[in-house]
Design a protein around this motif. Structure first.
Motif, PDB file in Angstrom:
ATOM      1  N   VAL A   1     114.812  61.839 -26.069  1.00  0.00           N
ATOM      2  CA  VAL A   1     114.686  63.175 -25.493  1.00  0.00           C
ATOM      3  C   VAL A   1     113.953  63.118 -24.149  1.00  0.00           C
ATOM      4  O   VAL A   1     114.368  63.745 -23.169  1.00  0.00           O
ATOM      5  CB  VAL A   1     113.959  64.112 -26.476  1.00  0.00           C
ATOM      6  CG1 VAL A   1     113.653  65.451 -25.809  1.00  0.00           C
ATOM      7  CG2 VAL A   1     114.802  64.327 -27.730  1.00  0.00           C
ATOM      8  N   VAL A   2     112.865  62.333 -24.101  1.00  0.00           N
ATOM      9  CA  VAL A   2     112.098  62.217 -22.850  1.00  0.00           C
ATOM     10  C   VAL A   2     112.955  61.595 -21.755  1.00  0.00           C
ATOM     11  O   VAL A   2     112.965  62.049 -20.603  1.00  0.00           O
ATOM     12  CB  VAL A   2     110.817  61.382 -23.079  1.00  0.00           C
ATOM     13  CG1 VAL A   2     110.126  61.074 -21.748  1.00  0.00           C
ATOM     14  CG2 VAL A   2     109.862  62.143 -23.992  1.00  0.00           C
ATOM     15  N   VAL A   3     113.641  60.541 -22.094  1.00  0.00           N
ATOM     16  CA  VAL A   3     114.498  59.872 -21.111  1.00  0.00           C
ATOM     17  C   VAL A   3     115.558  60.833 -20.605  1.00  0.00           C
ATOM     18  O   VAL A   3     115.882  60.877 -19.404  1.00  0.00           O
ATOM     19  CB  VAL A   3     115.156  58.620 -21.729  1.00  0.00           C
ATOM     20  CG1 VAL A   3     116.219  58.057 -20.811  1.00  0.00           C
ATOM     21  CG2 VAL A   3     114.096  57.578 -22.021  1.00  0.00           C
ATOM     22  N   ALA A   4     116.127  61.636 -21.494  1.00  0.00           N
ATOM     23  CA  ALA A   4     117.154  62.589 -21.074  1.00  0.00           C
ATOM     24  C   ALA A   4     116.576  63.625 -20.129  1.00  0.00           C
ATOM     25  O   ALA A   4     117.208  63.993 -19.122  1.00  0.00           O
ATOM     26  CB  ALA A   4     117.746  63.273 -22.313  1.00  0.00           C
ATOM     27  N   LEU A   5     115.379  64.145 -20.432  1.00  0.00           N
ATOM     28  CA  LEU A   5     114.762  65.141 -19.553  1.00  0.00           C
ATOM     29  C   LEU A   5     114.444  64.562 -18.185  1.00  0.00           C
ATOM     30  O   LEU A   5     114.652  65.214 -17.146  1.00  0.00           O
ATOM     31  CB  LEU A   5     113.485  65.672 -20.206  1.00  0.00           C
ATOM     32  CG  LEU A   5     113.697  66.530 -21.483  1.00  0.00           C
ATOM     33  CD1 LEU A   5     112.340  66.862 -22.109  1.00  0.00           C
ATOM     34  CD2 LEU A   5     114.444  67.814 -21.124  1.00  0.00           C
ATOM     35  N   LEU A   6     113.917  63.319 -18.158  1.00  0.00           N
ATOM     36  CA  LEU A   6     113.620  62.673 -16.879  1.00  0.00           C
ATOM     37  C   LEU A   6     114.894  62.479 -16.057  1.00  0.00           C
ATOM     38  O   LEU A   6     114.905  62.668 -14.832  1.00  0.00           O
ATOM     39  CB  LEU A   6     112.934  61.323 -17.115  1.00  0.00           C
ATOM     40  CG  LEU A   6     111.489  61.398 -17.647  1.00  0.00           C
ATOM     41  CD1 LEU A   6     110.971  59.989 -17.974  1.00  0.00           C
ATOM     42  CD2 LEU A   6     110.567  62.043 -16.599  1.00  0.00           C
ATOM     43  N   ALA A   7     115.947  62.110 -16.725  1.00  0.00           N
ATOM     44  CA  ALA A   7     117.208  61.886 -16.012  1.00  0.00           C
ATOM     45  C   ALA A   7     117.711  63.178 -15.397  1.00  0.00           C
ATOM     46  O   ALA A   7     118.242  63.194 -14.268  1.00  0.00           O
ATOM     47  CB  ALA A   7     118.250  61.314 -16.981  1.00  0.00           C
ATOM     48  N   VAL A   8     117.513  64.283 -16.088  1.00  0.00           N
ATOM     49  CA  VAL A   8     117.970  65.573 -15.559  1.00  0.00           C
ATOM     50  C   VAL A   8     117.154  65.967 -14.335  1.00  0.00           C
ATOM     51  O   VAL A   8     117.698  66.412 -13.325  1.00  0.00           O
ATOM     52  CB  VAL A   8     117.868  66.653 -16.649  1.00  0.00           C
ATOM     53  CG1 VAL A   8     118.136  68.029 -16.056  1.00  0.00           C
ATOM     54  CG2 VAL A   8     118.870  66.376 -17.769  1.00  0.00           C
ATOM     55  N   ARG A   9     115.807  65.783 -14.388  1.00  0.00           N
ATOM     56  CA  ARG A   9     114.961  66.176 -13.256  1.00  0.00           C
ATOM     57  C   ARG A   9     115.210  65.295 -12.033  1.00  0.00           C
ATOM     58  O   ARG A   9     115.234  65.771 -10.906  1.00  0.00           O
ATOM     59  CB  ARG A   9     113.492  66.088 -13.655  1.00  0.00           C
ATOM     60  CG  ARG A   9     113.100  67.209 -14.636  1.00  0.00           C
ATOM     61  CD  ARG A   9     111.594  67.262 -14.802  1.00  0.00           C
ATOM     62  NE  ARG A   9     111.210  68.393 -15.654  1.00  0.00           N
ATOM     63  CZ  ARG A   9     109.961  68.739 -15.884  1.00  0.00           C
ATOM     64  NH1 ARG A   9     108.969  68.052 -15.341  1.00  0.00           N
ATOM     65  NH2 ARG A   9     109.697  69.782 -16.656  1.00  0.00           N
ATOM     66  N   LEU A  10     115.318  63.989 -12.273  1.00  0.00           N
ATOM     67  CA  LEU A  10     115.584  63.099 -11.145  1.00  0.00           C
ATOM     68  C   LEU A  10     116.939  63.408 -10.516  1.00  0.00           C
ATOM     69  O   LEU A  10     117.131  63.237  -9.305  1.00  0.00           O
ATOM     70  CB  LEU A  10     115.541  61.639 -11.616  1.00  0.00           C
ATOM     71  CG  LEU A  10     114.144  61.118 -12.031  1.00  0.00           C
ATOM     72  CD1 LEU A  10     114.251  59.705 -12.599  1.00  0.00           C
ATOM     73  CD2 LEU A  10     113.210  61.105 -10.810  1.00  0.00           C
ATOM     74  N   GLY A  11     117.834  63.877 -11.293  1.00  0.00           N
ATOM     75  CA  GLY A  11     119.153  64.206 -10.757  1.00  0.00           C
ATOM     76  C   GLY A  11     119.133  65.433  -9.887  1.00  0.00           C
ATOM     77  O   GLY A  11     120.012  65.636  -9.039  1.00  0.00           O
TER      78      GLY A  11
END
Length: 644
Positions: free
Chosen positions: A633-643
């Motif tokens: 879940v954390v990795v997914a959220l980080l990926a969304v913000r960096l995108g």
């Protein structure tokens, strides 16, 4: 023919039953009550049950006589007794009722009279059978069903009796079900009759669709004609062929001999096999509107009478010879009932046949009783010396069936041959010649039976001691033998039967329309019959009869011993394709429908087994799973913000 059509086309009306005739229901209730009491009572009724069944059948006969004379006193000799409203559904309303007219009254006396004598005979024949009360219950059930068949006032009521007769015949033929042959014969009879019953049931559906009713009065007054009348005639004929053992459904009738001998007499003489003749005679107004359907009936009768004659020449089993003679004699009745204006002649032969065939079947049972249940005529010989009363009774039946004057068969069979010739043209000559040929062949195979059984040298097996039967068996035989001698002459005296049946069958065969002079027909028939008797006498009385069937025989004899291959034909055309279809459907069901269900179940079971491995029961495993999920879940959220 024109007069017959006009007469039958008139509006059919029956007067309500009053007085004595309002108790017609007793004719059915008495044997039906006997069947119910014996079937529902325990083993204690084994001692008195047979006597109760016999008494109730006799009481039904006496009430039939009372009703018969009451009907003779009516100005309108067709009365209807309303019982109750059977099927009141919207526009389809069927009332349960009884029709008592000359035709049904004649059958009532035949069924209950001969049936009562067969009950009495059975008291001696089945004396030592441990299930005799059940046997008599089935006899009562059979008589009750047959009475409903001939007394019902609609084709639907007739159909209920029709099916009841089929059930009772199955139970009686399979009574000795411990014998594989009896069980198989009962199933064969049941299935063959179901094939014919399809025709009758379809005819009833067509009646309702065409005229909106199945009552005799409604159908006969509707003016059915053309294609509808022909379709009804053919469908009714199919039902009649099944019940009466006519071509192409005749193969079940000889096998029905596996039942007790009284059953053979009941089925083959006075009741079941005559049901088809009754059906066609009752439907005379329909057949009068379709000459094509009448022609088909006569052809079926002619073909069947020859089939029965030919096969009867080859068998050595005394009961099966008599069975095939029944097939042939019913063929004569079908031939006559299909001829316009000859319905009364068909009923005349039906009545005389009821006497002489019952006489011969019961006499054959007496022979079996005295010979240890032996049925092979090659193991008889000279029995007239040891069983004189049985011989005398059988002789009366024999002389009647070959048509020797003044015995009863002479008056009925000669009339059928005469009526066939009177059709004129190619049709008349062909049918008349067939009927004449059948008379000669009948004389041959019946003389063969007489010679092999009652004359010649003694060919018994070791330990056999022929003896006369008890009077409980001989008494009915003697009475039926008297009928075999006198019934024909009494019934034709002054045209009594023809005039009696006119309200049911319409105007009968007119005098003065003969193709061949009746005297010439009689002389010709007697010459042909004498030729058949002489041929059999020379072949079997002048030389020793071997105790085993000869092997070196003609192809015709081989074919006759195999029922002219009709069993093989039915097996190839009907049974085998049915078996193959059944096997294909079973394969599709197992591998297709069941296979898909089983595959789905296996898939779910396998998946569940694999998923079950994730459930280990250790807390550390669950904590690790939760940590892994949170990390994802954390990795997914980080990926969304960096995108972004």
């Amino acid at each position: 023919m024109t007069m017959l059509v006009e007469k039958l086309a008139e509006k059919v009306e029956y007067v309500p039953a009053t007085g004595t005739l309002s108790a017609l229901w007793l004719l059915l209730a008495l044997p039906a009550a006997g069947a119910a009491i014996l079937l529902l009572s325990g083993r204690r009724s084994n001692s008195w049950g047979p006597y109760l069944a016999t008494a109730l059948c006799g009481a039904s006969f006496l009430w039939g006589l009372v009703s018969f004379f009451a009907l003779k006193g009516e100005s309108q000799r067709s009365v209807d007794l309303h019982l109750f409203s059977w099927i009141p559904v919207g526009g389809f309303n069927v009332d349960a009722g009884l029709l008592f007219d000359p035709l049904s009254a004649t059958f009532v006396l035949l069924i209950t009279g001969v049936g009562f004598l067969i009950h009495v005979y059975s008291l001696g024949y089945m004396e030592h059978d441990p299930r005799k009360k059940t046997f008599f219950a089935y006899l009562n059930l059979f008589v009750a069903a047959m009475l409903l068949l001939v007394l019902g006032n609609s084709f639907l009521a007739l159909y209920v009796g029709w099916e009841g007769v089929g059930l009772a015949s199955y139970l009686l033929i399979a009574f000795w079900y411990h014998k594989p042959e009896a069980a198989t014969a009962a199933k064969k009879a049941f299935i063959a009759n179901r094939v014919g019953d399809v025709g009758l049931s379809l005819a009833i559906m067509v009646m309702f669709a065409a005229v909106g009713t199945t009552s005799f009065a409604g159908v006969f007054s509707s003016g059915i004609s053309g294609g509808t009348a022909t379709a009804l005639g053919v469908l009714l004929l199919l039902g009649a062929c099944g019940k009466s053992g006519q071509f192409p459904l005749q193969t079940w009738l000889p096998d029905a001999m596996e039942g007790p001998t009284p059953v053979s007499a009941l089925i083959h003489a006075a009741t079941m096999v005559t049901a088809g003749v009754y059906l066609i005679a009752r439907a005379t107004p329909i057949y009068s509107m379709s000459p094509d359907a009448q022609t088909v009936v006569t052809i079926i009768g002619a073909v069947t009478l020859l089939i029965g004659c030919f096969i009867g020449c080859a068998y050595d089993d005394i009961k099966k010879v008599l069975a095939y003679s029944t097939v042939s004699q019913i063929g004569y009745m079908f031939l006559a009932v299909g001829i316009p204006g000859a319905g009364a002649i068909a009923i005349l032969h039906l009545l005389t046949h009821g006497f002489f065939k019952a006489t011969m079947f019961l006499s054959a049972g007496s022979v079996m009783h005295g010979m240890g249940d032996q049925v092979d005529m090659r193991r008889f010989g000279n029995l007239r010396k040891y069983m004189p009363i049985t011989f005398g009774c059988f002789l009366a039946g024999y002389l009647a069936i070959i048509g020797l004057p003044p015995f009863s068969g002479f008056f009925s069979k000669d009339k059928i041959i005469e009526a066939a010739f009177d059709l004129g043209g190619t049709r008349g000559w062909v049918l008349g010649t067939v009927a004449l040929l059948g008379a000669g062949i009948t004389a041959f195979y019946m003389t063969r039976l007489m010679v092999m059984t009652f004359f010649g040298e003694e060919r018994w097996t070791d330990g056999q001691h022929p003896h006369e039967s008890p009077w409980t068996m001989l008494g009915p035989m003697v009475l039926l033998a008297i009928g075999s001698v006198a019934a024909g002459g009494l019934l034709v005296m002054g045209g009594a039967l023809q005039h009696w049946l006119e309200p049911s069958l319409g105007p009968q065969h007119e005098v003065g329309t003969h193709t061949i002079d009746p005297i010439v027909v009689t002389i010709l028939t007697l010459v042909v019959v004498a030729g058949g008797v002489l041929g059999a006498w020379l072949a079997y009385a002048r030389r020793a009869v071997p105790t085993t069937p000869p092997v070196a025989v003609t192809p015709f004899t081989v074919a006759a011993r195999k029922n002219l291959y009709f069993d093989a034909l039915n097996e190839s055309v009907l049974m085998r394709p049915g078996q193959y279809l059944t096997r294909a459907l079973v394969f599709f069901d197992n591998r297709g429908i069941d296979g898909a269900v089983h595959a789905l179940a296996a898939g779910i079971g396998g998946s569940s087994g694999r998923l079950r491995r994730l459930q280990t029961g250790f807390v550390r495993s669950y904590a690790l799973s939760m940590f892994g999920g949170a990390l994802l879940v954390v990795v997914a959220l980080l990926a969304v913000r960096l995108g972004q």
